[in-house]
Design a protein around this motif. Structure first.
Motif, PDB file in Angstrom:
ATOM      1  N   TYR B 391      -8.382  43.387  27.451  1.00 54.81           N
ATOM      2  CA  TYR B 391      -9.837  43.333  27.508  1.00 54.81           C
ATOM      3  C   TYR B 391     -10.339  44.596  26.828  1.00 54.81           C
ATOM      4  CZ  TYR B 391     -14.590  43.273  29.454  1.00 54.81           C
ATOM      5  OH  TYR B 391     -15.959  43.260  29.600  1.00 54.81           O
ATOM      6  N   ALA B 392     -11.094  44.431  25.744  1.00 58.05           N
ATOM      7  CA  ALA B 392     -11.653  45.592  25.036  1.00 58.05           C
ATOM      8  C   ALA B 392     -13.112  45.728  25.432  1.00 58.05           C
ATOM      9  CB  ALA B 392     -11.520  45.412  23.533  1.00 58.05           C
ATOM     10  N   ARG B 393     -13.418  46.787  26.130  1.00 56.30           N
ATOM     11  CA  ARG B 393     -14.799  46.992  26.554  1.00 56.30           C
ATOM     12  C   ARG B 393     -15.587  47.754  25.495  1.00 56.30           C
ATOM     13  NH1 ARG B 393     -17.109  47.426  32.023  1.00 56.30           N
ATOM     14  NH2 ARG B 393     -19.117  48.417  31.713  1.00 56.30           N
ATOM     15  N   SER B 394     -14.914  48.711  24.854  1.00 55.90           N
ATOM     16  CA  SER B 394     -15.584  49.440  23.769  1.00 55.90           C
ATOM     17  C   SER B 394     -14.545  49.898  22.763  1.00 55.90           C
ATOM     18  CB  SER B 394     -16.352  50.638  24.318  1.00 55.90           C
ATOM     19  OG  SER B 394     -15.457  51.569  24.886  1.00 55.90           O
ATOM     20  N   PHE B 395     -15.004  50.211  21.561  1.00 53.99           N
ATOM     21  CA  PHE B 395     -14.132  50.705  20.504  1.00 53.99           C
ATOM     22  C   PHE B 395     -14.573  52.117  20.143  1.00 53.99           C
ATOM     23  CE2 PHE B 395     -14.245  46.111  20.080  1.00 53.99           C
ATOM     24  CZ  PHE B 395     -12.900  45.797  19.973  1.00 53.99           C
ATOM     25  N   SER B 396     -13.602  52.981  19.823  1.00 56.01           N
ATOM     26  CA  SER B 396     -13.990  54.341  19.444  1.00 56.01           C
ATOM     27  C   SER B 396     -14.210  54.418  17.951  1.00 56.01           C
ATOM     28  CB  SER B 396     -12.951  55.356  19.884  1.00 56.01           C
ATOM     29  OG  SER B 396     -11.700  55.028  19.366  1.00 56.01           O
ATOM     30  N   GLY B 397     -14.091  53.316  17.279  1.00 55.15           N
ATOM     31  CA  GLY B 397     -14.352  53.355  15.850  1.00 55.15           C
ATOM     32  C   GLY B 397     -13.261  52.646  15.124  1.00 55.15           C
ATOM     33  N   GLY B 398     -13.360  52.675  13.823  1.00 54.07           N
ATOM     34  CA  GLY B 398     -12.370  51.987  13.035  1.00 54.07           C
ATOM     35  C   GLY B 398     -12.802  51.953  11.603  1.00 54.07           C
ATOM     36  N   VAL B 399     -11.970  51.343  10.795  1.00 56.88           N
ATOM     37  CA  VAL B 399     -12.284  51.215   9.390  1.00 56.88           C
ATOM     38  C   VAL B 399     -12.087  49.779   8.995  1.00 56.88           C
ATOM     39  CG1 VAL B 399     -11.363  51.692   7.112  1.00 56.88           C
ATOM     40  CG2 VAL B 399     -11.844  53.551   8.642  1.00 56.88           C
ATOM     41  N   ALA B 400     -13.038  49.239   8.255  1.00 64.79           N
ATOM     42  CA  ALA B 400     -12.894  47.889   7.761  1.00 64.79           C
ATOM     43  C   ALA B 400     -13.263  47.890   6.290  1.00 64.79           C
ATOM     44  CB  ALA B 400     -13.797  46.943   8.538  1.00 64.79           C
TER      45      ALA B 400
END
Lengths: 467, 487
Positions: B391-400
């Motif tokens: 379960y992903a509640r929030s993301f700290s960031g990423g690159v797309a």
């Protein structure tokens, strides 16, 4: 100093004087005048030309022992006194509601001058500051022709050429009074080739602080070769392998190290570095911050608080020997100031940061480093570092590069993740290449190739869509 | 525990006619000059912005900042070439000389059309301001931050550090185009961020951060950004993350929580639907209008008219009236986000998505408030029907990659799902994949839609956008390599 430099300097002095007249105990002004030009092209067609003149001043005041801040854009570098008066009133207004500063140096909140500011050579060529749109058109055409002369190139979708000219002046009520000027121009290109149903992209960039013809043809050729070299790229095997991190990828890691070396984050326990004297990396890791590199990308004669810049060794053979402070974070930590204040623009307060942070190169050539891999991964490009938490220091990023077998390049790699922790990474550096390179970007970090003994590599084979 | 709030309807006020920074007659004169010099299109974007921020750090510093910027950007377009120049000097003579510089760089062309007469665009603000930023005192602001710090401190004894920061901006704009459109708009935004640090007896630390906000005035501090609720949420995250660890690598079913979870969609599906990305190699959605890209439960909308949302406005930055654009309609690709330039290139309709970071920038197609529309599934049942997953509640960031939607994302706050129940907390979990795969893998859409503010970067320009979604489930994602380190 150009006429604009003189005006910026006068604006900074006038702002300090105005704030003092209105009752500020201490005051500091940071004035900047920036001119930027840029051209973007698709193949040989220039699609976007931008010209921006920006001028402004940020004023930090101390009133009742508390700090206040205000900034304003200016219609021209010589600001009318009414504008400065209103700026000072706004800054003093914010100081009335903030808490008095608890850490002072000899009773002062703002820094006193600390030696004379001496120029760093090679930062400014006055001829360069004059833009000529014909230069942009010619550069774009040269890049495009060079790239398209390479067999297999399908398209040159993005070419950028630009010029930046910046004047910065800092003055404060303790006698800081500094001004400098710099300019650079740059070119960048992205080239595409197609093969096995997938499009591969390659890019290259160049820059100079001199009015010289940029090696535009080489940018086109290098970008084209990079695109061709990644044809047929696929995932690396999954497992723990030795890795060579090429300069273009390693500078991304250093950019994160800047945060971990921030004296402010260290003091607040938000960095994985606890403080000076701590062992962070292996014996071959030495990290230097050198704002005095002649003609350097991020070189500067003084920091964002007007203190003379200095060369500092932050990690010596693996041991942390210094962290980055601006005057406030140094005072909070009870440390001597280190002249590492940076500001993103006149709109921002100073914070600790680097300028030309780099890993000291070694003696080994890139080819020898790759040969010593045996079976392992060469990382040319890292994506996805921004989510890294500087406190936990764990990272997981997707990478592109080459798989090496028996010391020889076997195939180009994509769809592959690299995971680990910074502590593991820095302490696992076995050797450092001789190929130090500085790359444009935040802080202008530089690095040679790094050989790391073991990192978790996982190929996500079968996934489509990457390029 | 604070959940991101659902969108609540707010009555719309009239679109205010602010005092003119540059007289309309001067704008007409500039636009007429651009046309006479052979520009096919031109516009002037005049901006006066005030920004305030106030930081309160427990047991440490506090800072206030006030800033003002004023200037104009002038653009001329012919064929595929746009030229843009900006100035901070708003006198008629300086503006005309900037216009002449633009024309000179564009090169001479065939004089085009007669004198420009501007006609005001009719648009309604989705964000009426009740308590203007410019009218509030600094001491009132300090009171809000003190409430946040006190609430964070009271939330849990393990909380050791708190920072509260208030951001406000107020913009007055004039936008005039050679098409004769003229719009003025006042845009105000406010956001409250609380960061909390927790430390347990073993010396482990956890960090939480929560930053809701919207368009409007200081009244938002008693609605979507109540200090007590913001602080409680930041403190909750910090305590949870004390004990979080990475997940083992492999293919997993992933449930993504409402609100902040929408940042994944923003990056991997939103950007590839911005029409300027259709030029790029490997563009994920190029030529796919009318094609099925997702389960019929999935509808994706970009809507700049959501009342008081962070990305809302009455008009876009080319004076096109703000609108609601359906991007994916019941699983079928239904539209792209256009500005004037891409609408012309791709023979599309202008969707009101031209946005610029300031008068110093050229507009590009950008998202505004972009979200997956609410579905019919119950969020608890979605988790309950997932035997094993994350379960992903929030993301700290990423690159797309903005064209292909290939991405690497890091879960900031997550949980293992075991036998349909949330189990141990996870953090720093890397997810690798591709936007179209994620989209086609969505098999549940909850009814708990919420939007949260985010700051999006593209081509060096920041844009204030809302990300959002209800709880969704993605059949399978790749969890990246496990951590072999000890740090």
């Amino acid at each position: 100093m150009s006429a604009q430099g003189e005006l910026a300097r006068e604006t900074a002095r006038d702002a300090v004087h105005t704030a003092r007249t209105l009752g500020a105990e201490e005051a500091e002004a940071y004035a900047s005048v920036d001119h930027t030009w840029s051209a973007r092209a698709r193949r040989e067609t220039v699609t976007r030309i931008r010209h921006s003149d920006s001028c402004g001043v940020g004023l930090r005041v101390v009133s009742g022992g508390a700090i206040g801040y205000a900034y304003t854009s200016l219609a021209q570098p010589g600001a009318p006194s009414l504008t400065l008066r209103s700026l000072a009133e706004q800054a003093l207004g914010t100081a009335t509601v903030t808490r008095p500063v608890t850490s002072t140096v000899g009773g002062s909140v703002l820094p006193a001058p600390d030696g004379a500011v001496t120029p760093v050579p090679g930062l400014h060529s006055p001829e360069l500051a004059r833009w000529d749109p014909r230069r942009a058109t010619a550069t774009v055409a040269t890049i495009n022709e060079a790239a398209r002369s390479v067999a297999g190139v399908a398209d040159v979708p993005r070419i950028h050429y630009g010029l930046e000219h910046a004047v910065t002046a800092v003055a404060n009520s303790h006698g800081v009074d500094a001004c400098s000027e710099g300019a650079l121009h740059y070119a960048w290109a992205e080239v595409l080739c197609t093969g096995d149903g997938r499009t591969q992209a390659g890019s290259d960039a160049t820059w100079s602080r001199e009015l010289v013809e940029l090696p535009a043809g080489e940018v086109g050729l290098h970008a084209a070769r990079a695109a061709l070299a990644s044809r047929g790229a696929r995932a690396a095997p999954t497992g723990t392998f030795p890795v060579v991190i090429a300069p273009a990828a390693a500078v991304n890691l250093l950019d994160r190290m800047e945060l971990m070396l921030s004296g402010e984050l260290v003091r607040k326990g938000r960095s994985l570095i606890a403080g000076e004297g701590e062992r962070l990396g292996s014996q071959v890791l030495t990290v230097i911050d050198d704002p005095r590199l002649p003609g350097g990308l991020a070189s500067r004669p003084f920091d964002a608080e007007g203190l003379p810049s200095r060369t500092r060794r932050l990690i010596d053979r693996g041991v942390v020997t210094g962290v980055l402070y601006d005057s406030r974070s140094a005072a909070d930590a009870g440390a001597a100031e280190t002249a590492n204040a940076v500001r993103s623009s006149y709109r921002a307060l100073p914070r600790p940061g680097s300028s030309n942070l780099f890993i000291q190169p070694g003696e080994t050539s890139r080819v020898e480093l790759e040969r010593s891999l045996g079976d392992g991964l060469v990382v040319e490009e890292i994506l996805g570092l921004h989510g890294t938490n500087p406190a936990s220091g764990r990272f997981s990023v997707s990478v592109r590069g080459y798989w090496v077998e028996g010391g020889q390049r076997a195939w180009p790699v994509t769809d592959t993740a690299l995971a680990g922790s910074y502590r593991r990474l820095w302490s696992g550096i076995q050797d450092v290449g001789s190929d130090l390179e500085f790359r444009p970007g935040r802080g202008g970090c530089g690095s040679p190739s790094l050989l790391v003994d073991a990192l978790a590599v996982s190929g996500t084979a079968g996934r489509e869509g990457s390029r | 525990m604070t959940e991101p709030r659902a969108i609540e309807p707010v009555a719309t006020g009239s679109h205010g006619a602010e005092s003119e920074l540059v007289p309309r007659a001067v704008l007409e004169q500039i636009l007429t000059e651009l046309r006479r010099a052979g520009a096919e299109y031109g516009d002037v974007f005049v901006e006066d912005r005030r920004a305030r921020s106030l930081l309160l750090e427990e047991d440490s510093a506090s800072y206030g900042s006030y800033g003002s910027q004023r200037g104009a950007g002038i653009r001329a377009v012919r064929g595929d070439t746009s030229v843009h120049a900006c100035t901070e000097r708003l006198s008629p003579s300086e503006l005309l000389s900037t216009a002449r510089r633009v024309v000179e760089l564009l090169g001479t062309g065939v004089p085009n059309g007669s004198d420009i007469r501007l006609a005001p665009v009719t648009a309604t603000t989705p964000s009426p301001v009740r308590t203007p930023s410019d009218s509030a005192s600094w001491s009132a602001r300090v009171g809000y931050l003190e409430r946040a710090v006190a609430a964070g401190r009271a939330a849990d004894p393990m909380i050791t550090g708190l920072t509260a920061r208030l951001f406000e901006s107020a913009h007055d704009l004039q936008i005039a185009t050679t098409e004769g459109s003229y719009a003025t708009e006042h845009r105000s935004r406010l956001r409250l961020r609380v960061q909390a640090t927790a430390r347990d007896r073993r010396g482990r630390t956890g960090h939480g951060s929560w930053a809701p906000g919207g368009t409007g005035g200081l009244e938002l501090l008693e609605r979507v950004a109540r200090p007590e609720e913001v602080a409680a949420e930041a403190a909750r995250q910090a305590v949870v993350l004390l004990d979080a660890r990475p997940a083992p690598a492999g293919e997993r079913t992933m449930v993504v929580g409402p609100g902040v979870g929408g940042v994944l969609l923003h990056e991997v599906c939103g950007h590839p639907l911005e029409a300027d990305c259709l030029h790029l190699p490997g563009a994920a959605f190029d030529g796919m209008l009318g094609s099925r890209v997702a389960d019929d439960r999935v509808t994706i909308i970009d809507d700049q008219t959501v009342p008081a949302a962070w990305g809302s406005a009455a008009v876009d930055d080319e004076a096109t009236v703000a609108s609601r654009t359906v991007l994916v309609d019941g699983g079928v690709l239904a539209g792209y986000l256009h500005d004037r330039d891409t609408a012309r290139t791709f023979a599309g309709r202008r969707t009101g998505n031209a946005r610029r970071a300031s008068f110093r920038h050229l507009p590009v197609p950008r998202m505004t408030n972009t979200f997956i529309a609410a579905g019919d599934d119950d969020p608890d049942e979605i988790i309950g029907e997932t035997p094993d997953g994350i379960y992903a509640r929030s993301f700290s960031g990423g690159v797309a990659d903005p064209a292909t939607g290939s991405f690497t994302f890091t879960v900031r706050e997550g949980y293992r799902i075991t036998n349909g129940k949330l189990a141990e907390p996870l953090a720093d979990v890397a997810i690798v994949g591709n936007g179209r795969e994620v989209l086609s893998g969505v098999d549940r859409v909850g009814h708990d839609l919420s939007l949260v503010p985010s700051v999006c970067g593209k081509e060096g320009q920041k844009a204030m956008v809302s990300v959002g979604q209800p709880t969704i489930r993605v059949r399978s994602v790749t969890v990246g390599g496990s951590d072999v380190g000890t740090g």
